[in-house]
Design a protein around this motif. Structure first.
Motif, PDB file in Angstrom:
ATOM      1  N   VAL A 148       0.482  -5.040 -14.017  1.00 20.33           N
ATOM      2  CA  VAL A 148       0.935  -4.957 -15.568  1.00 20.33           C
ATOM      3  C   VAL A 148      -0.379  -4.725 -16.592  1.00 20.33           C
ATOM      4  O   VAL A 148      -1.310  -5.470 -15.793  1.00 20.33           O
ATOM      5  CB  VAL A 148       1.562  -6.477 -15.793  1.00 20.33           C
ATOM      6  N   ASN A 149      -0.361  -4.053 -17.357  1.00 14.47           N
ATOM      7  CA  ASN A 149      -1.547  -3.963 -18.243  1.00 14.47           C
ATOM      8  C   ASN A 149      -2.732  -3.749 -17.487  1.00 14.47           C
ATOM      9  O   ASN A 149      -3.779  -3.794 -17.637  1.00 14.47           O
ATOM     10  CB  ASN A 149      -1.726  -5.229 -19.015  1.00 14.47           C
ATOM     11  N   GLY A 150      -2.625  -2.701 -16.402  1.00 11.09           N
ATOM     12  CA  GLY A 150      -3.526  -2.157 -15.604  1.00 11.09           C
ATOM     13  C   GLY A 150      -4.085  -2.818 -14.670  1.00 11.09           C
ATOM     14  O   GLY A 150      -5.075  -2.742 -13.607  1.00 11.09           O
ATOM     15  N   GLU A 151      -3.782  -4.296 -14.422  1.00  9.02           N
ATOM     16  CA  GLU A 151      -4.214  -5.297 -13.620  1.00  9.02           C
ATOM     17  C   GLU A 151      -3.128  -5.356 -12.470  1.00  9.02           C
ATOM     18  O   GLU A 151      -1.917  -5.126 -12.629  1.00  9.02           O
ATOM     19  CB  GLU A 151      -4.440  -6.654 -13.982  1.00  9.02           C
ATOM     20  N   ASP A 152      -3.411  -5.715 -11.233  1.00  8.46           N
ATOM     21  CA  ASP A 152      -2.353  -6.258 -10.195  1.00  8.46           C
ATOM     22  C   ASP A 152      -1.555  -7.390 -10.985  1.00  8.46           C
ATOM     23  O   ASP A 152      -2.196  -8.295 -11.640  1.00  8.46           O
ATOM     24  CB  ASP A 152      -3.001  -6.542  -8.974  1.00  8.46           C
ATOM     25  N   LEU A 153      -0.171  -7.484 -10.413  1.00  6.07           N
ATOM     26  CA  LEU A 153       0.653  -8.515 -11.042  1.00  6.07           C
ATOM     27  C   LEU A 153      -0.075  -9.627 -10.609  1.00  6.07           C
ATOM     28  O   LEU A 153      -0.320  -9.878  -9.183  1.00  6.07           O
ATOM     29  CB  LEU A 153       2.049  -8.420 -10.441  1.00  6.07           C
ATOM     30  N   ALA A 154       0.135 -10.775 -11.239  1.00  6.99           N
ATOM     31  CA  ALA A 154      -0.428 -12.035 -10.899  1.00  6.99           C
ATOM     32  C   ALA A 154       0.827 -12.667 -10.250  1.00  6.99           C
ATOM     33  O   ALA A 154       1.779 -12.444 -10.341  1.00  6.99           O
ATOM     34  CB  ALA A 154      -0.815 -13.049 -12.023  1.00  6.99           C
ATOM     35  N   LEU A 155       0.358 -13.506  -9.182  1.00 11.65           N
ATOM     36  CA  LEU A 155       1.332 -14.372  -8.340  1.00 11.65           C
ATOM     37  C   LEU A 155       2.461 -14.755  -9.203  1.00 11.65           C
ATOM     38  O   LEU A 155       3.533 -14.595  -8.906  1.00 11.65           O
ATOM     39  CB  LEU A 155       0.810 -15.332  -7.413  1.00 11.65           C
ATOM     40  N   ASP A 156       2.133 -15.445 -10.341  1.00  7.39           N
ATOM     41  CA  ASP A 156       3.204 -16.312 -11.110  1.00  7.39           C
ATOM     42  C   ASP A 156       3.971 -15.062 -11.736  1.00  7.39           C
ATOM     43  O   ASP A 156       5.205 -15.329 -12.134  1.00  7.39           O
ATOM     44  CB  ASP A 156       2.385 -16.903 -12.306  1.00  7.39           C
ATOM     45  N   HIS A 157       3.485 -13.913 -12.097  1.00  3.16           N
ATOM     46  CA  HIS A 157       4.560 -12.956 -12.499  1.00  3.16           C
ATOM     47  C   HIS A 157       5.077 -12.028 -11.239  1.00  3.16           C
ATOM     48  O   HIS A 157       5.851 -11.140 -11.824  1.00  3.16           O
ATOM     49  CB  HIS A 157       3.689 -11.806 -13.537  1.00  3.16           C
ATOM     50  N   GLY A 158       5.068 -12.250 -10.322  1.00  2.80           N
ATOM     51  CA  GLY A 158       5.845 -11.797  -9.316  1.00  2.80           C
ATOM     52  C   GLY A 158       5.023 -10.774  -8.065  1.00  2.80           C
ATOM     53  O   GLY A 158       5.686 -10.011  -7.511  1.00  2.80           O
ATOM     54  N   TYR A 159       3.867 -11.048  -8.233  1.00  2.90           N
ATOM     55  CA  TYR A 159       3.173 -10.267  -7.041  1.00  2.90           C
ATOM     56  C   TYR A 159       3.903 -10.570  -5.625  1.00  2.90           C
ATOM     57  O   TYR A 159       4.242 -11.647  -5.601  1.00  2.90           O
ATOM     58  CB  TYR A 159       1.643 -10.700  -7.117  1.00  2.90           C
ATOM     59  N   PRO A 160       3.893  -9.483  -4.936  1.00  2.00           N
ATOM     60  CA  PRO A 160       3.620  -8.219  -4.966  1.00  2.00           C
ATOM     61  C   PRO A 160       4.375  -7.145  -5.732  1.00  2.00           C
ATOM     62  O   PRO A 160       3.678  -6.053  -6.136  1.00  2.00           O
ATOM     63  CB  PRO A 160       3.738  -7.653  -3.511  1.00  2.00           C
ATOM     64  N   ALA A 161       5.777  -7.674  -6.089  1.00  2.00           N
ATOM     65  CA  ALA A 161       6.482  -6.429  -6.810  1.00  2.00           C
ATOM     66  C   ALA A 161       7.458  -7.368  -7.613  1.00  2.00           C
ATOM     67  O   ALA A 161       7.983  -8.260  -7.037  1.00  2.00           O
ATOM     68  CB  ALA A 161       6.860  -5.562  -5.727  1.00  2.00           C
ATOM     69  N   ARG A 162       7.726  -6.741  -8.770  1.00  2.00           N
ATOM     70  CA  ARG A 162       8.994  -7.295  -9.434  1.00  2.00           C
ATOM     71  C   ARG A 162       9.621  -6.216 -10.198  1.00  2.00           C
ATOM     72  O   ARG A 162       9.051  -5.008 -10.402  1.00  2.00           O
ATOM     73  CB  ARG A 162       8.491  -8.352 -10.546  1.00  2.00           C
ATOM     74  N   VAL A 163      10.891  -6.482 -10.412  1.00  2.00           N
ATOM     75  CA  VAL A 163      11.838  -5.552 -11.206  1.00  2.00           C
ATOM     76  C   VAL A 163      11.181  -5.479 -12.644  1.00  2.00           C
ATOM     77  O   VAL A 163      11.090  -6.628 -13.285  1.00  2.00           O
ATOM     78  CB  VAL A 163      13.388  -5.743 -10.969  1.00  2.00           C
ATOM     79  N   ILE A 164      11.494  -4.232 -13.394  1.00  2.00           N
ATOM     80  CA  ILE A 164      11.323  -4.434 -14.849  1.00  2.00           C
ATOM     81  C   ILE A 164      12.292  -3.270 -15.338  1.00  2.00           C
ATOM     82  O   ILE A 164      12.065  -2.082 -14.917  1.00  2.00           O
ATOM     83  CB  ILE A 164       9.960  -4.291 -15.115  1.00  2.00           C
ATOM     84  N   VAL A 165      13.399  -3.579 -15.812  1.00  2.00           N
ATOM     85  CA  VAL A 165      14.408  -2.480 -16.301  1.00  2.00           C
ATOM     86  C   VAL A 165      14.484  -2.851 -17.969  1.00  2.00           C
ATOM     87  O   VAL A 165      14.698  -3.767 -18.206  1.00  2.00           O
ATOM     88  CB  VAL A 165      15.791  -3.062 -15.588  1.00  2.00           C
ATOM     89  N   PRO A 166      14.524  -1.543 -18.620  1.00  2.00           N
ATOM     90  CA  PRO A 166      14.919  -1.610 -19.965  1.00  2.00           C
ATOM     91  C   PRO A 166      16.240  -2.534 -20.380  1.00  2.00           C
ATOM     92  O   PRO A 166      17.257  -1.863 -19.532  1.00  2.00           O
ATOM     93  CB  PRO A 166      14.966  -0.376 -20.475  1.00  2.00           C
ATOM     94  N   ALA A 167      16.116  -3.364 -21.384  1.00  2.00           N
ATOM     95  CA  ALA A 167      17.191  -3.666 -22.151  1.00  2.00           C
ATOM     96  C   ALA A 167      18.013  -4.752 -21.390  1.00  2.00           C
ATOM     97  O   ALA A 167      19.097  -5.200 -21.877  1.00  2.00           O
ATOM     98  CB  ALA A 167      18.286  -2.430 -22.745  1.00  2.00           C
ATOM     99  N   ALA A 206       0.823  -0.979  -0.144  1.00  2.00           N
ATOM    100  CA  ALA A 206      -0.003  -0.034   0.119  1.00  2.00           C
ATOM    101  C   ALA A 206       1.116   1.248  -0.221  1.00  2.00           C
ATOM    102  O   ALA A 206       0.448   2.195  -0.622  1.00  2.00           O
ATOM    103  CB  ALA A 206      -0.901  -0.067   1.256  1.00  2.00           C
ATOM    104  N   GLN A 207       2.037   1.193   0.832  1.00  2.00           N
ATOM    105  CA  GLN A 207       2.907   2.465   0.570  1.00  2.00           C
ATOM    106  C   GLN A 207       3.454   2.457  -0.528  1.00  2.00           C
ATOM    107  O   GLN A 207       3.838   3.744  -1.024  1.00  2.00           O
ATOM    108  CB  GLN A 207       4.023   2.314   1.958  1.00  2.00           C
TER     109      GLN A 207
END
Ligand SMILES: Nc1nc2c(c(=O)[nH]1)N[C@H]1C(S)=C(S)[C@@H](COP(=O)(O)O)O[C@H]1N2
Ligand SMILES: [Mo]
Length: 455
Positions: A419-438, A341-342
């Protein structure tokens, strides 16, 4: 091609019953090689066992030229991938201790965002497309594997040893590469280490082979014209003149395929392999067309409608780990622990970025979350030199990854919450995941539990 028959060829073994002798030269110690030649082996070791009328230096050179042009791209992108993994940071998946074989490390850039996607697309896509060419080239020279006597001079011995390394390493690289993109780590050894050391053996043998064979290739390519070959049908297919290399059949069978047909089959094979795998590189709606790609088959079944590399179940990340008790620990001069939430209350940014896996598949998605550099600031590190990211994942080589300073400070580098306006799914790293270009996909750590910023 006019071949002068050397003196030593007199008394060379006849190619077969009534077939003309192949011109052969024996070096030191010649009596030994002649004695061996006088005791021919049966089966494939007989010179006349190999009867395809289209094998010859020209056909081999055509395949050789394609590989000479294509393989350097596969090699260079492979080595760049090593650098992109930033093995200078201990804990990143690539082997750090490769002795003198390590490459100059530099900060892998974050621009253009598709850099690693292109790099791996070329490495895997071109590598797959070249498989039929590699196989055709090996087919074209297979009589040389069974040459008798096995050695004709010391130079020949060295050449054969280098060919063993060349063929052995190219097969090793292609087999380990294909297994790695198709299965989940089936090796009893570390893929990266094996593929990397194998690559250097291959590079060495490849350079030596090209240096030795380049003049022969050029000369052989001039003996026939591709345009003429593409107009020649089976009925008009005749063997190349008998050669010193041992490729042309001494006792050729009637043709059942033209050179044109073989070239078309190989080119068609490359095209087919590409068609049934390229969807993995494009992603989106095309992913389903990658029927020969294991990750491609997972299309659409994944959460958030894009593929999952490693599920939460496989990584042993549970709902309890990611529930209301979840806190992200930031380490620096002012350590903090933040709830989801923070994190959501901080300034949110949205970027469209790909995940580009070392395995060559990629998928572009729209991510929303907080900037990594804002998190660094919160932890009291305004200009971070690196960030060590840790996952809730209990075990596994990808449970942590270290990002370089430029990858933390890039305004598009996020700790994604959606991601794509929805909360990350657990399989995609919920609660938070890194995404860095390149960056390589593996550096986009899922289920992030802690980030340690170094000033
Ligand atoms: N914690 C954790 N993060 C991870 C991985 C993992 O196994 N564990 N796999 C990485 C790899 S190799 C890739 S390619 C991407 C894939 O992201 P996806 O599973 O959301 O498609 O996540 C990366 N992040
Ligand atoms: Mo990956």
């Amino acid at each position: 091609m006019a071949t002068r028959v050397p003196e030593e060829a007199r008394g060379a073994p006849p190619g077969g019953d009534g077939a003309p002798p192949r011109p052969v030269t024996y070096g030191f110690p010649a009596p030994l090689w002649r004695a061996l030649a006088a005791r021919p082996l049966p089966g494939p070791f007989r010179d006349r066992a190999w009867r395809s009328p289209i094998r010859g230096p020209w056909l081999t050179s055509v395949f050789g030229l394609v590989l000479l042009i294509g393989l350097p791209f596969v090699i260079v992108t492979g080595l760049l991938s090593f650098i992109a993994y930033q093995p200078q940071f201990a804990g990143n998946a690539f082997p750090a201790r490769v002795g003198p074989l390590h490459l100059p490390y530099f900060a892998w850039p974050t621009h253009p965002a598709w850099l690693y996607r292109l790099n791996q697309g070329v490495h895997v896509g071109l590598g797959l497309a070249l498989i039929p060419v590699v196989l055709a080239k090996l087919w074209s020279v297979i009589p040389k594997l069974f040459t008798w006597p096995p050695v004709r001079s010391l130079a020949h011995l060295v050449e054969r040893a280098s060919l063993l390394l060349l063929v052995g390493s190219v097969l090793f690289e292609f087999v380990t590469g294909v297994l790695n993109i198709q299965y989940d780590y089936v090796f009893g050894f570390d893929f990266y280490t094996a593929h990397y050391f194998g690559a250097w053996i291959f590079i060495g043998a490849f350079v030596v082979h090209v240096a030795i064979k380049f003049p022969t290739m050029r000369r052989s390519l001039r003996t026939r014209r591709l345009r003429d070959e593409l107009r020649t049908d089976v009925a008009h297919t005749v063997p190349e003149p008998l050669d010193v290399h041992g490729l042309v059949a001494v006792d050729p069978a009637p043709p059942t395929a033209s050179r044109r047909g073989v070239l078309a089959a190989v080119a068609g094979g490359s095209l087919l392999v590409t068609l049934v795998t390229v969807g993995a590189r494009i992603g989106g709606a095309f992913r389903g067309t990658a029927v020969l790609d294991a990750r491609g088959r997972a299309a659409g079944s994944g959460a958030n409608h894009f593929p999952v590399n490693r599920t939460a179940t496989a990584a042993q990340v549970t709902a309890a780990d990611t529930g209301t008790d979840y806190r992200l620990a930031l380490t620096g001069p002012t350590p903090v622990r933040l709830s989801r939430a923070q994190l959501l209350a901080m300034p949110q940014y949205t970027v469209h970025l790909p995940i580009a896996c070392v395995e060559g598949w990629a998928t572009g998605q729209t991510w929303t979350g907080v900037r990594l550099r804002d998190l660094a600031l919160v932890a009291g590190v305004p200009s971070p030199r690196s960030a060590q990211v840790r996952s809730l994942e209990k075990a596994g080589a990808f449970a942590r990854a270290t990002l370089n300073g430029n990858q933390v400070t890039d305004p598009h580098a996020l700790l994604a919450l959606k991601v794509n306006g929805e909360d990350l799914a657990l399989d995609h790293g919920y609660p938070a995941r890194v995404i860095v270009p390149a960056v390589p996909g593996v550096h986009n750590t899922k289920w992030v539990s802690a980030i340690e910023f170094t000033a």
